[in-house]
Design a protein around this motif. Structure first.
Motif, short mmCIF file in Angstrom:
data_model
loop_
_atom_site.label_atom_id
_atom_site.label_comp_id
_atom_site.label_asym_id
_atom_site.label_seq_id
_atom_site.Cartn_x
_atom_site.Cartn_y
_atom_site.Cartn_z
N UNK A 294 4.99 43.30 1.73
CA UNK A 294 3.99 43.84 0.81
C UNK A 294 3.53 45.21 1.27
N UNK A 295 3.11 46.01 0.32
CA UNK A 295 2.45 47.28 0.63
C UNK A 295 3.34 48.35 1.19
N UNK A 296 4.56 48.50 0.68
CA UNK A 296 5.40 49.60 1.13
C UNK A 296 6.73 49.15 1.67
N UNK A 297 7.41 50.08 2.35
CA UNK A 297 8.76 49.83 2.82
C UNK A 297 8.82 48.84 3.96
N UNK A 298 9.93 48.12 4.02
CA UNK A 298 10.14 47.15 5.08
C UNK A 298 10.52 47.86 6.38
#
Length: 386
Positions: A294-298
């Motif tokens: 969640x909340x952006x790139x891995x």
């Protein structure tokens, strides 16, 4: 997602502790892991070896493919891959596979108690594309052939005893192995897009010459219960092992595998997942999935080899990605631990801790050249959590 127990383990000392000894302590937490601030803080500027590390850590080059290992007369192999460490008196040995076909095999570097290199030598020859593998509690190295109808070879890290092909462990596209001394089993991953997860039950623990190969059976979901079923024909001919048992669960590109205290973790590169199998209650679930971040790139992509530290942290190496080794903590935080600059055509392989837990060994399989002849094997030393 149900909460799970991630038990912390001591990998310091004997191989039994490294494979899930009695020093583990429990901490329940939710899965899968999410990005956050890692236990070692931010990465610093690249050092002289092009490696970005947290404060307090240093790196050195141990060996380079095609070059003589410092202080020895031995030429290091191409395409270094899976590896493991073994206590050797007050020193230790790091074993590394060679993922080339033909010739493959594996080599070893021996260290004194101070970390000085005291020897290097071949421990396995004449095999094909030796990718990952695993350490046994009786201190041998299982070197796995990542080819169709490939074998597992049991080799001696000291280079004294001749390596032995272990036919009973099945013929398939082997990747990694992890030993479970409680259930007296060896877990095996398969690097196929529709591969399976296996276990081998030796007839006699400590002797891999005979036994039963079984495959993991479960539903199509990412969590649930599982069972094991015998593979009728481990030889894989005329029907490949993964197609012999109805209901065998499929995994997209099995890679690294690590056991500790009633749990086994393995990675699947096709979907960038880390799976956790709870062997005590016969359930499985995701420890990490880059599509569920969640909340952006891995922070972790291209999952590959995996190992663990005495704190219960998992260290997962990237095949490509950002050329990082990422840490997944018992608090479900995933964060970069190190990054290699200028080697985007390579992959990180063979992470393994020294017996005292203060040094992490790994390789960049193709180094700066992007070729198997450009492999570099490293050591990182520093204040790893205990």
């Amino acid at each position: 997602m149900e909460r799970r127990s991630f038990l912390r383990g001591a990998v310091i000392g004997t191989s039994t502790a490294a494979l899930g000894g009695t020093l583990w302590r429990g901490a329940a937490y939710a899965a899968p892991a999410q990005p956050g601030t890692g236990p070692y803080g931010a990465l610093g500027a690249a050092d002289a070896n092009g490696i970005l590390l947290p404060s307090g850590f240093t790196s050195r080059v141990i060996a380079r493919s095609g070059q003589t290992v410092s202080g020895t007369s031995y030429t290091w192999h191409n395409a270094p891959d899976g590896g493991a460490c073994y206590a050797d008196g007050s020193g230790w040995i790091y074993v590394s596979n060679s993922e080339i076909n033909p010739s493959g095999g594996a080599s070893a570097v021996k260290f004194s108690s101070t970390g000085a290199i005291t020897g290097a030598y071949r421990i396995l020859s004449g095999t094909r594309q030796n990718c990952a593998g695993g350490k046994t509690p009786w201190n041998t190295w299982l070197s796995c052939e990542e080819v169709s109808l490939g074998y597992v070879y049991e080799s001696d890290p000291w280079g004294v005893n001749a390596a032995v092909r272990r036919d009973a462990m099945g013929k398939f596209k082997h990747e990694a192995a992890a030993a479970d001394p409680v259930r007296r089993a060896i877990y095996l991953t398969e690097d196929e897009t529709n591969g399976c997860f296996y276990r081998f039950l030796p007839t006699t623990w400590g002797d891999l010459s005979s036994g039963t190969l079984q495959v993991f059976k479960a539903g199509t979901g990412t969590s649930g219960s599982f069972t094991w079923q015998n593979v009728p024909d481990p030889d894989g001919s005329p029907t490949v092992t993964r197609d012999q048992v109805s209901g065998a669960k499929r995994f997209n590109g099995g890679e690294g595998c690590y056991y500790a205290d009633d749990k086994v973790w393995f990675t699947t590169k096709g979907d960038n997942r880390v799976w956790q199998v709870n062997l005590a209650n016969s359930t499985y679930e995701l420890a990490y999935d880059d599509s569920l971040v969640s909340g952006g790139g891995a922070p972790l992509t291209g999952v590959d080899n995996v190992t663990g530290s005495s704190s219960g942290d998992l260290f997962v190496a990237e095949d490509g990605g950002s050329m990082e080794i990422c840490v997944i903590t018992p608090d479900d935080v995933v964060a970069p631990f190190l990054r290699i600059n200028g080697q985007s055509g390579s992959e990180i392989t063979g992470p393994a801790f020294s017996p005292d837990g203060t040094r992490l060994y790994f390789s960049s399989q193709r180094g700066t050249s992007g070729s198997s002849s450009g492999g570099i094997t490293y050591e990182v030393k520093g204040p790893f959590r205990t």
